[in-house]
Design an enzyme around this catalytic site. Structure first.
Site, PDB file in Angstrom:
ATOM      1  N   GLY A 285       0.839  -1.187   0.000  1.00  0.00           N
ATOM      2  CA  GLY A 285       0.000   0.000   0.000  1.00  0.00           C
ATOM      3  C   GLY A 285       0.872   1.234   0.000  1.00  0.00           C
ATOM      4  O   GLY A 285       2.036   1.178   0.407  1.00  0.00           O
TER       5      GLY A 285
ATOM      6  N   GLN B 232       3.202   9.901   1.208  1.00  0.00           N
ATOM      7  CA  GLN B 232       4.465   9.146   1.282  1.00  0.00           C
ATOM      8  C   GLN B 232       5.387   9.434   0.091  1.00  0.00           C
ATOM      9  O   GLN B 232       6.562   9.075   0.126  1.00  0.00           O
ATOM     10  CB  GLN B 232       4.188   7.641   1.354  1.00  0.00           C
ATOM     11  CG  GLN B 232       3.526   7.217   2.661  1.00  0.00           C
ATOM     12  CD  GLN B 232       3.338   5.718   2.720  1.00  0.00           C
ATOM     13  OE1 GLN B 232       2.368   5.197   2.193  1.00  0.00           O
ATOM     14  NE2 GLN B 232       4.272   5.024   3.335  1.00  0.00           N
TER      15      GLN B 232
ATOM     16  N   CYS C  91       6.158   0.171   7.866  1.00  0.00           N
ATOM     17  CA  CYS C  91       5.784   1.273   6.979  1.00  0.00           C
ATOM     18  C   CYS C  91       6.988   1.690   6.145  1.00  0.00           C
ATOM     19  O   CYS C  91       8.094   1.811   6.668  1.00  0.00           O
ATOM     20  CB  CYS C  91       5.300   2.445   7.825  1.00  0.00           C
ATOM     21  SG  CYS C  91       4.847   3.893   6.873  1.00  0.00           S
ATOM     22  N   LEU C  92       6.750   1.931   4.859  1.00  0.00           N
ATOM     23  CA  LEU C  92       7.829   2.354   3.961  1.00  0.00           C
ATOM     24  C   LEU C  92       8.412   3.699   4.391  1.00  0.00           C
ATOM     25  O   LEU C  92       9.558   4.004   4.080  1.00  0.00           O
ATOM     26  CB  LEU C  92       7.305   2.454   2.523  1.00  0.00           C
ATOM     27  CG  LEU C  92       6.866   1.124   1.890  1.00  0.00           C
ATOM     28  CD1 LEU C  92       6.084   1.380   0.607  1.00  0.00           C
ATOM     29  CD2 LEU C  92       8.076   0.240   1.598  1.00  0.00           C
TER      30      LEU C  92
ATOM     31  N   HIS D 272      -4.335   1.759   7.607  1.00  0.00           N
ATOM     32  CA  HIS D 272      -2.993   2.331   7.673  1.00  0.00           C
ATOM     33  C   HIS D 272      -2.850   3.464   6.636  1.00  0.00           C
ATOM     34  O   HIS D 272      -2.326   4.537   6.943  1.00  0.00           O
ATOM     35  CB  HIS D 272      -1.971   1.213   7.433  1.00  0.00           C
ATOM     36  CG  HIS D 272      -0.536   1.640   7.479  1.00  0.00           C
ATOM     37  ND1 HIS D 272       0.332   1.233   8.472  1.00  0.00           N
ATOM     38  CD2 HIS D 272       0.198   2.431   6.643  1.00  0.00           C
ATOM     39  CE1 HIS D 272       1.522   1.768   8.245  1.00  0.00           C
ATOM     40  NE2 HIS D 272       1.473   2.491   7.131  1.00  0.00           N
ATOM     41  N   GLU D 273      -3.327   3.200   5.410  1.00  0.00           N
ATOM     42  CA  GLU D 273      -3.187   4.207   4.345  1.00  0.00           C
ATOM     43  C   GLU D 273      -4.068   5.429   4.599  1.00  0.00           C
ATOM     44  O   GLU D 273      -3.668   6.558   4.334  1.00  0.00           O
ATOM     45  CB  GLU D 273      -3.522   3.603   2.974  1.00  0.00           C
ATOM     46  CG  GLU D 273      -2.630   2.447   2.529  1.00  0.00           C
ATOM     47  CD  GLU D 273      -1.144   2.690   2.723  1.00  0.00           C
ATOM     48  OE1 GLU D 273      -0.690   3.839   2.643  1.00  0.00           O
ATOM     49  OE2 GLU D 273      -0.414   1.711   2.967  1.00  0.00           O
TER      50      GLU D 273
ATOM     51  N   HIS E  36      -2.489   7.701   6.866  1.00  0.00           N
ATOM     52  CA  HIS E  36      -1.458   8.523   6.217  1.00  0.00           C
ATOM     53  C   HIS E  36      -2.044   9.818   5.660  1.00  0.00           C
ATOM     54  O   HIS E  36      -1.439  10.880   5.777  1.00  0.00           O
ATOM     55  CB  HIS E  36      -0.790   7.758   5.064  1.00  0.00           C
ATOM     56  CG  HIS E  36       0.397   6.938   5.484  1.00  0.00           C
ATOM     57  ND1 HIS E  36       1.452   7.459   6.199  1.00  0.00           N
ATOM     58  CD2 HIS E  36       0.712   5.634   5.261  1.00  0.00           C
ATOM     59  CE1 HIS E  36       2.356   6.505   6.407  1.00  0.00           C
ATOM     60  NE2 HIS E  36       1.925   5.380   5.862  1.00  0.00           N
TER      61      HIS E  36
HETATM   62 ZN    ZN Z   1       2.828   3.566   5.962  1.00  0.00          ZN
END
Ligand code: ZN
Length: 176
Positions: free
Chosen positions: A46, A51, A104-105, A146-147, A150
């Site tokens: 995702g 991000q 998380c990225l 989660h997204e 963000h």
């Molecule tokens: Zn994330």
């Protein structure tokens, strides 16, 4: 199509509430395609626009939802499904919540235990601006939550009951 740079903490854009998308123009289509490429390249399951440094309410999710084990198909190969969702909003959530480990990225080298709704319904727009709705449970529901966090400027470490550095590769979760 091109890869974008994934921003990491403490980049301020990750703490900012993103603005709704109003124009479904070529710039948006390019951003969507770039985000899909960037998510796959990372690799992640995702990615939200903040991000990649863009403060807009847009997320992409690609995940192979596991069929219910009760159906006896747990060994069947499941093809990942791609979701592109604009201005997503959780319209329904289960009373039941579950704990799970997230990575998380944008938060390299850390994982955390986060409580999420087991099931949700998400309403939003597809890339052409048409209404769409997704029913998600389990990991898919977790990825969406989660997204959506963000785009509200919330990072999982702010919700986690416990955060730690994974010691082995196996401890690393799918990144989102
Ligand atoms: Zn994330």
């Amino acid at each position: 199509m091109a890869l974008r740079t994934i921003v990491t903490l403490p980049e301020p854009v990750l703490y900012r509430k993103a603005r709704p998308v109003t124009k479904f123009d070529k710039t948006l289509q390019t951003l969507i395609d770039d985000m899909i490429d960037t998510m796959r390249d990372a690799p992640g399951v995702g990615l939200a626009a903040p991000q990649v440094g863009i403060s807009e309410r847009l997320i992409v999710v690609e995940y192979a939802d596991q069929p219910d084990e009760a159906e006896g198909e747990e060994h069947k190969e499941v093809k990942p499904k791609l979701y592109v969702m604009i201005n997503p909003e959780i319209v329904k959530s289960s009373e039941e919540t579950v704990m799970g480990i997230e990575g998380c990225l944008s938060v390299p080298g850390l994982v955390g235990e986060v409580e999420r709704f087991e099931e949700i319904q998400v309403k939003g727009l597809n890339r052409r601006g048409q209404p769409m709705k997704v029913k998600a449970k389990g990991w898919l529901a977790r990825i969406f939550q989660h997204e959506i966090d963000h785009i509200d400027g919330v990072v999982f470490t702010q919700r986690a009951t416990k955060v730690w550095k994974p010691e082995t590769q196996e401890e690393e979760e799918d990144k989102v």
